[in-house]
Design an enzyme around this catalytic site. Structure first.
Site, PDB file in Angstrom:
ATOM      1  N   ARG A 122      34.638  58.929  25.072  1.00  0.00           N
ATOM      2  CA  ARG A 122      33.362  58.096  25.722  1.00  0.00           C
ATOM      3  C   ARG A 122      32.535  59.280  25.555  1.00  0.00           C
ATOM      4  O   ARG A 122      32.751  60.459  25.630  1.00  0.00           O
ATOM      5  CB  ARG A 122      33.448  57.493  26.706  1.00  0.00           C
ATOM      6  CG  ARG A 122      34.428  56.308  26.804  1.00  0.00           C
ATOM      7  CD  ARG A 122      34.437  55.581  28.054  1.00  0.00           C
ATOM      8  NE  ARG A 122      35.113  56.606  29.135  1.00  0.00           N
ATOM      9  CZ  ARG A 122      35.310  56.177  30.446  1.00  0.00           C
ATOM     10  NH1 ARG A 122      34.817  55.040  31.020  1.00  0.00           N
ATOM     11  NH2 ARG A 122      35.739  57.073  31.478  1.00  0.00           N
ATOM     12  N   ASP A 157      34.689  71.757  25.959  1.00  0.00           N
ATOM     13  CA  ASP A 157      34.784  71.296  27.165  1.00  0.00           C
ATOM     14  C   ASP A 157      35.525  72.035  28.194  1.00  0.00           C
ATOM     15  O   ASP A 157      35.457  71.960  29.565  1.00  0.00           O
ATOM     16  CB  ASP A 157      35.170  69.705  27.081  1.00  0.00           C
ATOM     17  CG  ASP A 157      36.780  69.700  26.295  1.00  0.00           C
ATOM     18  OD1 ASP A 157      37.068  70.604  25.742  1.00  0.00           O
ATOM     19  OD2 ASP A 157      37.351  68.683  26.576  1.00  0.00           O
ATOM     20  N   ARG A 158      36.703  72.658  27.514  1.00  0.00           N
ATOM     21  CA  ARG A 158      37.586  73.469  28.532  1.00  0.00           C
ATOM     22  C   ARG A 158      36.742  74.565  28.838  1.00  0.00           C
ATOM     23  O   ARG A 158      37.207  75.229  30.145  1.00  0.00           O
ATOM     24  CB  ARG A 158      38.787  73.686  27.971  1.00  0.00           C
ATOM     25  CG  ARG A 158      39.605  72.553  27.434  1.00  0.00           C
ATOM     26  CD  ARG A 158      40.907  73.093  26.702  1.00  0.00           C
ATOM     27  NE  ARG A 158      41.786  73.510  27.560  1.00  0.00           N
ATOM     28  CZ  ARG A 158      43.112  74.169  26.985  1.00  0.00           C
ATOM     29  NH1 ARG A 158      43.163  73.896  25.782  1.00  0.00           N
ATOM     30  NH2 ARG A 158      43.757  74.679  28.033  1.00  0.00           N
TER      31      ARG A 158
HETATM   32  N1  LIG Z   1      35.872  51.905  30.003  1.00  0.00           N
HETATM   33  C1  LIG Z   1      36.875  52.685  29.629  1.00  0.00           C
HETATM   34  N2  LIG Z   1      36.944  53.237  28.334  1.00  0.00           N
HETATM   35  C2  LIG Z   1      37.851  53.970  28.011  1.00  0.00           C
HETATM   36  N3  LIG Z   1      38.617  54.668  28.700  1.00  0.00           N
HETATM   37  C3  LIG Z   1      38.550  54.573  30.120  1.00  0.00           C
HETATM   38  C4  LIG Z   1      37.730  53.516  30.649  1.00  0.00           C
HETATM   39  N4  LIG Z   1      37.841  53.381  32.123  1.00  0.00           N
HETATM   40  C5  LIG Z   1      38.749  54.353  32.268  1.00  0.00           C
HETATM   41  N5  LIG Z   1      39.119  54.756  31.252  1.00  0.00           N
HETATM   42  C6  LIG Z   1      40.298  55.872  31.148  1.00  0.00           C
HETATM   43  O1  LIG Z   1      39.537  57.250  31.066  1.00  0.00           O
HETATM   44  C7  LIG Z   1      40.523  57.969  30.052  1.00  0.00           C
HETATM   45  C8  LIG Z   1      39.430  58.705  29.291  1.00  0.00           C
HETATM   46  O2  LIG Z   1      38.744  59.688  29.902  1.00  0.00           O
HETATM   47  P1  LIG Z   1      37.297  60.232  29.463  1.00  0.00           P
HETATM   48  O3  LIG Z   1      37.006  61.279  30.449  1.00  0.00           O
HETATM   49  O4  LIG Z   1      36.240  59.191  29.248  1.00  0.00           O
HETATM   50  O5  LIG Z   1      37.935  60.812  28.232  1.00  0.00           O
HETATM   51  P2  LIG Z   1      37.078  61.807  27.146  1.00  0.00           P
HETATM   52  O6  LIG Z   1      36.131  62.829  27.937  1.00  0.00           O
HETATM   53  O7  LIG Z   1      38.080  62.635  26.321  1.00  0.00           O
HETATM   54  O8  LIG Z   1      35.983  60.783  26.065  1.00  0.00           O
HETATM   55  C9  LIG Z   1      41.411  57.081  29.570  1.00  0.00           C
HETATM   56  O9  LIG Z   1      42.655  57.564  29.435  1.00  0.00           O
HETATM   57  C10 LIG Z   1      41.491  55.786  30.181  1.00  0.00           C
HETATM   58  O10 LIG Z   1      42.531  55.580  30.999  1.00  0.00           O
HETATM   59  C1  LIG Z   2      42.132  69.292  24.232  1.00  0.00           C
HETATM   60  C2  LIG Z   2      40.930  68.428  23.632  1.00  0.00           C
HETATM   61  C3  LIG Z   2      41.160  67.519  22.592  1.00  0.00           C
HETATM   62  C4  LIG Z   2      40.739  67.407  24.876  1.00  0.00           C
HETATM   63  O1  LIG Z   2      39.542  66.626  24.718  1.00  0.00           O
HETATM   64  P1  LIG Z   2      39.201  65.500  25.766  1.00  0.00           P
HETATM   65  O2  LIG Z   2      40.475  64.991  26.362  1.00  0.00           O
HETATM   66  O3  LIG Z   2      38.375  66.043  26.829  1.00  0.00           O
HETATM   67  O4  LIG Z   2      38.447  64.393  24.760  1.00  0.00           O
HETATM   68  C5  LIG Z   2      39.682  69.317  23.369  1.00  0.00           C
HETATM   69  O5  LIG Z   2      39.358  70.296  24.433  1.00  0.00           O
HETATM   70  C6  LIG Z   2      39.767  70.038  22.233  1.00  0.00           C
HETATM   71  O6  LIG Z   2      39.713  69.559  21.143  1.00  0.00           O
HETATM   72  N1  LIG Z   2      40.602  71.377  22.287  1.00  0.00           N
HETATM   73  C7  LIG Z   2      40.583  72.195  21.172  1.00  0.00           C
HETATM   74  C8  LIG Z   2      42.066  72.879  21.392  1.00  0.00           C
HETATM   75  C9  LIG Z   2      42.093  73.943  22.546  1.00  0.00           C
HETATM   76  O7  LIG Z   2      41.675  73.651  23.478  1.00  0.00           O
HETATM   77  O8  LIG Z   2      43.060  74.937  22.616  1.00  0.00           O
HETATM   78  K   LIG Z   3      40.498  66.331  28.659  1.00  0.00           K
END
Ligand SMILES: Nc1ncnc2c1ncn2[C@@H]1O[C@H](COP(=O)(O)OP(=O)(O)O)[C@@H](O)[C@H]1O
Ligand SMILES: CC(C)(COP(=O)(O)O)[C@@H](O)C(=O)NCCC(=O)O
Ligand SMILES: [K+]
Length: 243
Positions: A11, A96-97
């Site tokens: 998201r 992001d990291r």
């Molecule tokens: N509405 C939602 N849609 C998708 N994932 C959600 C939602 N609410 C909570 N989650 C949880 O959030 C996690 C994804 O976290 P998020 O920080 O949004 O991911 P990313 O930063 O990787 O896009 C999923 O593992 C899921 O369990």
């Molecule tokens: C590990 C990740 C996929 C995490 O992404 P997220 O769960 O925050 O969507 C992202 O930080 C990424 O693409 N990293 C590249 C590989 C690395 O950090 O070594």
């Molecule tokens: K993450």
């Protein structure tokens, strides 16, 4: 006023900041990006900067249209960060990291820091008290675990998150919930124990979409801050402007 945007793999999260205060938070999908940003900028017409960290499938080009209205900064590996990157492959470290590591370094000076981001993936990032970023770990997030069990087997249903009744799952559904949810929690507690055994004087920051749920279940008591990435984006942008 600064509009920060975090494009994750699941998201998009955004927040408007006035200095270090969050005025409003937003969550949306990739296909709504332009329309949502327009709405936010209409409401917060004093925004001077749009600051982005993207590990999802959205590139810098998607934000260029907004350059007419405000300054757009898309974070990359070329930016200046407040830590020394000791990752053996610094160019492949997720942006992001890097932002999380940066926020941890700026907010918690002179101590060891472990950032756990429970999003699409769980990422662990460790920055030592001398501001060296050492690395961490990447493993599948909660939803990804449910999806992987379904996608790579013939017989396992796709379930959505439910608190397991017991660690001994007595049905297919309960066995999956136990494996996914308990496995998720045990993994994180296990990592925290490992870091605690090896380092003193350190802080753990828990963030990401599953942070609030997790904080209640971990054996280790740690403070969850779902907004840590967006706060770190705001702080890293201000740090960059001071350089
Ligand atoms: N509405 C939602 N849609 C998708 N994932 C959600 C939602 N609410 C909570 N989650 C949880 O959030 C996690 C994804 O976290 P998020 O920080 O949004 O991911 P990313 O930063 O990787 O896009 C999923 O593992 C899921 O369990
Ligand atoms: C590990 C990740 C996929 C995490 O992404 P997220 O769960 O925050 O969507 C992202 O930080 C990424 O693409 N990293 C590249 C590989 C690395 O950090 O070594
Ligand atoms: K993450």
């Amino acid at each position: 006023m600064i509009l920060t945007i975090d494009v994750g793999n699941t998201r998009i999260k955004a927040a408007v900041f006035e200095e270090s205060t969050v005025l409003e938070n937003f969550v949306f999908e990739k296909n709504e990006l332009e329309e949502k940003i327009k709405k936010i900028l209409k409401k917060f017409s004093n925004c001077s900067d749009l600051v982005v960290a993207s590990v999802g499938k959205i590139e810098k080009e998607s934000f260029l249209a907004f350059e007419k209205e405000l300054n757009v900064h898309f974070f990359t590996h070329e930016d200046v960060f407040p830590f020394v990157n000791k990752y053996a492959t610094p160019k492949t470290l997720g942006i992001d990291r890097m932002i999380l590591a940066s926020g941890a370094t700026l907010q918690f000076p002179k101590q060891n820091r472990l950032v756990i981001d429970a999003g699409t993936c769980i990422t662990y990032d460790f920055i030592d008290e001398n501001d060296n970023y050492l690395g961490g770990a990447i493993s599948p997030g909660l939803r990804l675990r449910y999806e992987a069990l379904h996608n790579y087997t013939a017989k396992l249903p796709l379930l959505t998150f439910e608190t397991p009744e017991h660690y001994i799952g007595n049905s297919t559904k309960q066995a999956i919930h136990s494996g996914v949810v308990n496995g998720f929690v045990y993994e994180i507690d296990g990592f925290i124990d490992e870091y605690r055994a090896n380092f003193s004087n350190f802080i753990i920051i828990l963030t990401g979409g599953d942070a609030v749920f997790l904080a209640k279940r971990l054996k280790n008591t740690i403070f969850a801050n779902s907004n840590f990435l967006l706060e770190s984006l705001n702080q890293t942008f201000q740090y960059k402007n001071r350089q």
